[in-house]
Design an enzyme around this catalytic site. Structure first.
Site, PDB file in Angstrom:
ATOM      1  N   ASN A  34       7.999  -9.914  -1.607  1.00 56.60           N
ATOM      2  CA  ASN A  34       7.520 -11.354  -1.728  1.00 56.60           C
ATOM      3  C   ASN A  34       6.280 -11.854  -2.303  1.00 56.60           C
ATOM      4  OD1 ASN A  34       6.181 -10.847   0.517  1.00 56.60           O
ATOM      5  ND2 ASN A  34       7.309 -12.569   1.775  1.00 56.60           N
ATOM      6  N   TYR A  56       0.650  -1.212   0.153  1.00 57.48           N
ATOM      7  CA  TYR A  56       0.014   0.118   0.114  1.00 57.48           C
ATOM      8  C   TYR A  56       0.951   1.239  -0.042  1.00 57.48           C
ATOM      9  CZ  TYR A  56      -3.182   3.406   2.148  1.00 57.48           C
ATOM     10  OH  TYR A  56      -4.019   4.608   2.417  1.00 57.48           O
ATOM     11  N   TYR A  75       3.537  -6.502  17.292  1.00 53.63           N
ATOM     12  CA  TYR A  75       3.944  -5.570  16.137  1.00 53.63           C
ATOM     13  C   TYR A  75       4.561  -4.258  16.504  1.00 53.63           C
ATOM     14  CZ  TYR A  75       2.994  -1.979  12.529  1.00 53.63           C
ATOM     15  OH  TYR A  75       3.262  -1.157  11.582  1.00 53.63           O
ATOM     16  N   LYS A  95       8.699  -2.720  15.764  1.00 46.22           N
ATOM     17  CA  LYS A  95       8.930  -1.472  15.099  1.00 46.22           C
ATOM     18  C   LYS A  95      10.008  -0.664  16.171  1.00 46.22           C
ATOM     19  CE  LYS A  95       6.391  -1.581  11.320  1.00 46.22           C
ATOM     20  NZ  LYS A  95       7.389  -1.701  10.265  1.00 46.22           N
ATOM     21  N   SER A 145       6.509   3.614  13.131  1.00 44.66           N
ATOM     22  CA  SER A 145       4.936   3.938  13.224  1.00 44.66           C
ATOM     23  C   SER A 145       4.708   4.610  14.550  1.00 44.66           C
ATOM     24  CB  SER A 145       4.261   2.481  13.610  1.00 44.66           C
ATOM     25  OG  SER A 145       2.973   2.702  13.984  1.00 44.66           O
ATOM     26  N   ALA A 146       3.762   5.499  14.592  1.00 45.80           N
ATOM     27  CA  ALA A 146       3.418   5.998  15.957  1.00 45.80           C
ATOM     28  C   ALA A 146       2.882   5.238  16.923  1.00 45.80           C
ATOM     29  CB  ALA A 146       2.084   6.838  15.589  1.00 45.80           C
ATOM     30  N   THR A 147       2.755   4.112  16.572  1.00 49.27           N
ATOM     31  CA  THR A 147       2.523   2.846  17.704  1.00 49.27           C
ATOM     32  C   THR A 147       3.718   2.753  18.656  1.00 49.27           C
ATOM     33  OG1 THR A 147       1.688   0.673  18.139  1.00 49.27           O
ATOM     34  CG2 THR A 147       3.402   0.930  16.428  1.00 49.27           C
TER      35      THR A 147
HETATM   36  P1  NAD Z   1       1.483  -3.634   2.993  1.00 51.88           P
HETATM   37  O1  NAD Z   1       1.258  -4.846   3.627  1.00 51.88           O
HETATM   38  O2  NAD Z   1       0.539  -3.091   2.027  1.00 51.88           O
HETATM   39  O3  NAD Z   1       2.943  -3.799   2.359  1.00 51.88           O
HETATM   40  C1  NAD Z   1       3.993  -4.464   2.797  1.00 51.88           C
HETATM   41  C2  NAD Z   1       4.733  -5.079   1.665  1.00 51.88           C
HETATM   42  O4  NAD Z   1       5.763  -5.865   2.380  1.00 51.88           O
HETATM   43  C3  NAD Z   1       3.699  -6.066   1.252  1.00 51.88           C
HETATM   44  O5  NAD Z   1       3.489  -6.030  -0.220  1.00 51.88           O
HETATM   45  C4  NAD Z   1       4.198  -7.663   1.541  1.00 51.88           C
HETATM   46  O6  NAD Z   1       3.977  -8.419   0.193  1.00 51.88           O
HETATM   47  C5  NAD Z   1       5.613  -7.106   1.754  1.00 51.88           C
HETATM   48  N1  NAD Z   1       6.369  -8.358   2.744  1.00 51.88           N
HETATM   49  C6  NAD Z   1       5.977  -8.590   3.827  1.00 51.88           C
HETATM   50  N2  NAD Z   1       7.029  -9.532   4.291  1.00 51.88           N
HETATM   51  C7  NAD Z   1       8.009  -9.452   3.296  1.00 51.88           C
HETATM   52  C8  NAD Z   1       9.317 -10.336   3.331  1.00 51.88           C
HETATM   53  N3  NAD Z   1       9.682 -11.083   4.249  1.00 51.88           N
HETATM   54  N4  NAD Z   1      10.035 -10.134   2.235  1.00 51.88           N
HETATM   55  C9  NAD Z   1       9.653  -9.418   1.189  1.00 51.88           C
HETATM   56  N5  NAD Z   1       8.328  -8.711   1.087  1.00 51.88           N
HETATM   57  C10 NAD Z   1       7.460  -8.479   2.224  1.00 51.88           C
HETATM   58  O7  NAD Z   1       1.708  -2.699   4.278  1.00 51.88           O
HETATM   59  P2  NAD Z   1       1.870  -0.860   4.200  1.00 51.88           P
HETATM   60  O8  NAD Z   1       0.563  -0.497   4.845  1.00 51.88           O
HETATM   61  O9  NAD Z   1       2.250  -0.701   2.905  1.00 51.88           O
HETATM   62  O10 NAD Z   1       2.782  -0.593   5.226  1.00 51.88           O
HETATM   63  C11 NAD Z   1       4.283  -0.707   4.676  1.00 51.88           C
HETATM   64  C12 NAD Z   1       5.085  -0.672   5.987  1.00 51.88           C
HETATM   65  O11 NAD Z   1       4.731   0.759   6.893  1.00 51.88           O
HETATM   66  C13 NAD Z   1       4.973  -1.687   6.777  1.00 51.88           C
HETATM   67  O12 NAD Z   1       6.341  -2.084   7.583  1.00 51.88           O
HETATM   68  C14 NAD Z   1       4.097  -1.394   8.024  1.00 51.88           C
HETATM   69  O13 NAD Z   1       4.106  -1.974   9.212  1.00 51.88           O
HETATM   70  C15 NAD Z   1       4.293   0.152   8.234  1.00 51.88           C
HETATM   71  N6  NAD Z   1       3.165   1.059   8.630  1.00 51.88           N
HETATM   72  C16 NAD Z   1       2.016   0.920   8.178  1.00 51.88           C
HETATM   73  C17 NAD Z   1       0.963   1.630   8.657  1.00 51.88           C
HETATM   74  C18 NAD Z   1      -0.482   1.678   8.089  1.00 51.88           C
HETATM   75  O14 NAD Z   1      -1.280   2.147   8.656  1.00 51.88           O
HETATM   76  N7  NAD Z   1      -0.397   1.010   7.007  1.00 51.88           N
HETATM   77  C19 NAD Z   1       1.187   2.497   9.832  1.00 51.88           C
HETATM   78  C20 NAD Z   1       2.578   2.530  10.402  1.00 51.88           C
HETATM   79  C21 NAD Z   1       3.547   1.766   9.862  1.00 51.88           C
HETATM   80  C1  UD1 Z   2      -4.037   1.082  14.607  1.00 54.46           C
HETATM   81  C2  UD1 Z   2      -3.190   0.031  15.501  1.00 54.46           C
HETATM   82  C3  UD1 Z   2      -1.839   0.597  15.262  1.00 54.46           C
HETATM   83  C4  UD1 Z   2      -1.049   0.861  13.920  1.00 54.46           C
HETATM   84  C5  UD1 Z   2      -2.432   1.855  13.389  1.00 54.46           C
HETATM   85  C6  UD1 Z   2      -1.972   1.854  11.696  1.00 54.46           C
HETATM   86  C7  UD1 Z   2      -4.479  -1.001  17.249  1.00 54.46           C
HETATM   87  C8  UD1 Z   2      -4.764  -0.942  18.622  1.00 54.46           C
HETATM   88  N1  UD1 Z   2      -3.528   0.082  16.929  1.00 54.46           N
HETATM   89  O1  UD1 Z   2      -4.199   2.234  15.217  1.00 54.46           O
HETATM   90  O2  UD1 Z   2      -0.641  -0.027  16.147  1.00 54.46           O
HETATM   91  O3  UD1 Z   2      -0.270   1.478  13.879  1.00 54.46           O
HETATM   92  O4  UD1 Z   2      -3.626   1.183  13.449  1.00 54.46           O
HETATM   93  O5  UD1 Z   2      -2.073   0.607  11.136  1.00 54.46           O
HETATM   94  O6  UD1 Z   2      -4.842  -1.715  16.560  1.00 54.46           O
HETATM   95  N2  UD1 Z   2     -12.249   2.172  15.051  1.00 54.46           N
HETATM   96  C9  UD1 Z   2     -13.907   1.898  15.203  1.00 54.46           C
HETATM   97  N3  UD1 Z   2     -14.302   0.963  14.465  1.00 54.46           N
HETATM   98  C10 UD1 Z   2     -13.630   0.317  13.695  1.00 54.46           C
HETATM   99  C11 UD1 Z   2     -12.220   0.404  13.824  1.00 54.46           C
HETATM  100  C12 UD1 Z   2     -11.511   1.515  14.284  1.00 54.46           C
HETATM  101  O7  UD1 Z   2     -14.396   2.554  15.814  1.00 54.46           O
HETATM  102  O8  UD1 Z   2     -13.935  -0.811  12.985  1.00 54.46           O
HETATM  103  C13 UD1 Z   2     -11.816   3.447  15.849  1.00 54.46           C
HETATM  104  C14 UD1 Z   2     -10.757   2.972  16.777  1.00 54.46           C
HETATM  105  O9  UD1 Z   2     -11.392   2.808  17.957  1.00 54.46           O
HETATM  106  C15 UD1 Z   2      -9.771   4.368  16.723  1.00 54.46           C
HETATM  107  C16 UD1 Z   2      -9.973   4.898  15.072  1.00 54.46           C
HETATM  108  O10 UD1 Z   2     -11.156   4.153  14.989  1.00 54.46           O
HETATM  109  O11 UD1 Z   2     -10.238   5.151  17.599  1.00 54.46           O
HETATM  110  C17 UD1 Z   2      -8.562   4.533  14.464  1.00 54.46           C
HETATM  111  O12 UD1 Z   2      -8.566   3.066  14.549  1.00 54.46           O
HETATM  112  P1  UD1 Z   2      -7.587   2.322  13.653  1.00 54.46           P
HETATM  113  O13 UD1 Z   2      -7.774   2.640  12.038  1.00 54.46           O
HETATM  114  O14 UD1 Z   2      -7.628   0.760  13.850  1.00 54.46           O
HETATM  115  O15 UD1 Z   2      -6.226   2.885  13.993  1.00 54.46           O
HETATM  116  P2  UD1 Z   2      -5.207   2.936  15.199  1.00 54.46           P
HETATM  117  O16 UD1 Z   2      -6.127   2.470  16.382  1.00 54.46           O
HETATM  118  O17 UD1 Z   2      -5.006   4.596  15.486  1.00 54.46           O
END
Ligand code: NAD
Ligand code: UD1
Length: 332
Positions: A32, A11, A148, A152, A124-126
């Protein structure tokens, strides 16, 4: 510059490849395809007129990954590859540590062996756990509440130690807030695997009738309307933040963490309303119990990214919802 993008068909990775190519960089993708599709390459080509070089390689496969470095001389690496489902990480923590930590260690070792020392890492902000106050600054205490998040934080700690051992590295730790939205073409976006955990994909699937109603997790938080508040950032803005971070690491020798967010918070109901406006669809909802582990309010102080990277998110939630809807409505 020639940039290796791990997880580049995912993504955030796919949007970043588009922005890198648009900025004149050459992109090589390693993925992959565990959580993405090969068709993303055609979409990137459609948008940019350039098809990135692609290797279907698992970063856990050190020999195959090394081969990629033998075939290319990279200026920098952006490392997205990893698993990202919080709930799943609680059920299968070893798989998460193996992929997100051991896989990353392979990458960092191979980078060192090939003298490629410029890295942008997807954090991540996590890593802020349950922050005491908002907006969140990069020097706030770090902690995690699930495996998870710990993967990070471990990566950040490993990279801090690596930098201490060899300050010729240059590393940006990008702490994303809540990425949503999709490319305006509607050709790339987030395709959730199974039932979405995150709010926006759940809203989008409810709008098209795949889900009956949105469950709003709690309406008794100390927020504008009682529902949880988050800092949603358009994925294209986020991708542009990666281009800036890449250019920063090329010109500096340092390790820096950056918040990538807008600095503004929106509640669950505010986001739902914005999506209804953008899509013209009703999103039925029910208030249910709070989700364990959720915090009331989380948004970034984005000042450091502005000052050091020159990065500022441009899109508002209306644009984010419009682009999410444009992508979702075309999904088969
Ligand atoms: P995503 O799952 O869409 O993309 C991750 C990609 O990595 C996928 O295409 C997957 O096939 C590939 N992948 C996973 N394991 C692999 C491996 N061992 N070797 C090669 N490829 C591998 O996720 P995303 O939302 O695009 O997130 C990208 C990064 O950002 C991740 O590290 C995720 O933890 C971090 N992140 C995402 C969010 C979010 O909300 N989407 C928030 C904070 C951090
Ligand atoms: C979640 C993850 C966080 C990760 C982030 C981005 C948890 C506890 N935290 O954060 O580690 O980095 O996603 O991938 O899972 N909500 C609803 N109904 C739903 C889904 C969510 O009410 O079906 C609410 C949640 O309570 C929250 C807000 O929507 O208040 C956002 O939720 P979400 O999109 O899951 O993101 P985070 O909780 O911020």
């Amino acid at each position: 510059m020639k940039i290796l993008v791990t997880g580049g068909t995912g993504y955030i990775g796919s949007h970043t490849c588009v922005e890198l190519i648009k900025s004149g960089h050459e992109v090589v993708i390693v993925d992959n395809l565990y959580n993405s599709s090969i068709t993303v390459l055609d979409a990137i080509e459609h948008i940019t007129k350039v098809k990135p070089t692609f290797y279907q390689v698992d970063i856990l496969d050190k020999i195959a990954l090394n081969q990629v470095f033998l075939e290319h001389k990279f200026d920098a690496v952006i490392h997205f590859a990893g698993y990202k489902a919080v709930g799943e990480s609680v059920s299968i923590p070893l798989t998460y540590y193996q992929n997100n930590v051991a896989g990353s260690l392979n990458l960092y070792e191979i980078m060192r062996e090939h003298n490629v020392k410029k890295l942008v890492f997807s954090s991540s902000a996590t890593v802020y756990g349950d922050p005491h106050t908002v907006p969140i600054k990069e020097d706030f205490p770090l902690s995690t509440t699930n495996p998870y998040g710990t993967t990070k934080l471990f990566n950040e700690m490993i990279l801090q130690d690596l930098y201490k051992s060899d300050p010729t590295w240059s590393i940006a730790l990008l702490r994303y807030f809540n990425p949503i939205g999709a490319h305006e073409s509607g050709l790339i976006g987030e395709v959730p695997n199974g039932i979405p955990n995150n709010l926006l994909p759940y809203i989008a699937q409810t709008a098209v009738g795949i889900r009956d109603y949105l469950r709003v997790f709690g309406d008794d938080y100390d927020t504008v309307d009682g529902t949880g508040v988050r800092d949603y950032i358009h994925v294209v803005d986020l991708a542009q933040g990666h281009v800036k971070a890449c250019e920063y690491v090329i010109h500096h020798e340092s390790i820096e963490a950056f918040n990538l967010g807008t600095g503004k918070g929106y509640s669950v109901l505010q986001l739902k309303n914005a999506f209804e406006k953008a899509s013209g669809k009703e999103v039925p909802f029910k208030i249910v119990e709070r989700r364990p582990g959720d915090v009331a309010t989380c948004y970034a102080d984005p000042t450091k990214a502005l000052e050091l990277l020159g990065f500022k998110a441009k899109c508002d939630v209306d644009q984010m919802c419009k682009d999410s809807w444009n992508f979702q409505k075309n999904l088969k």
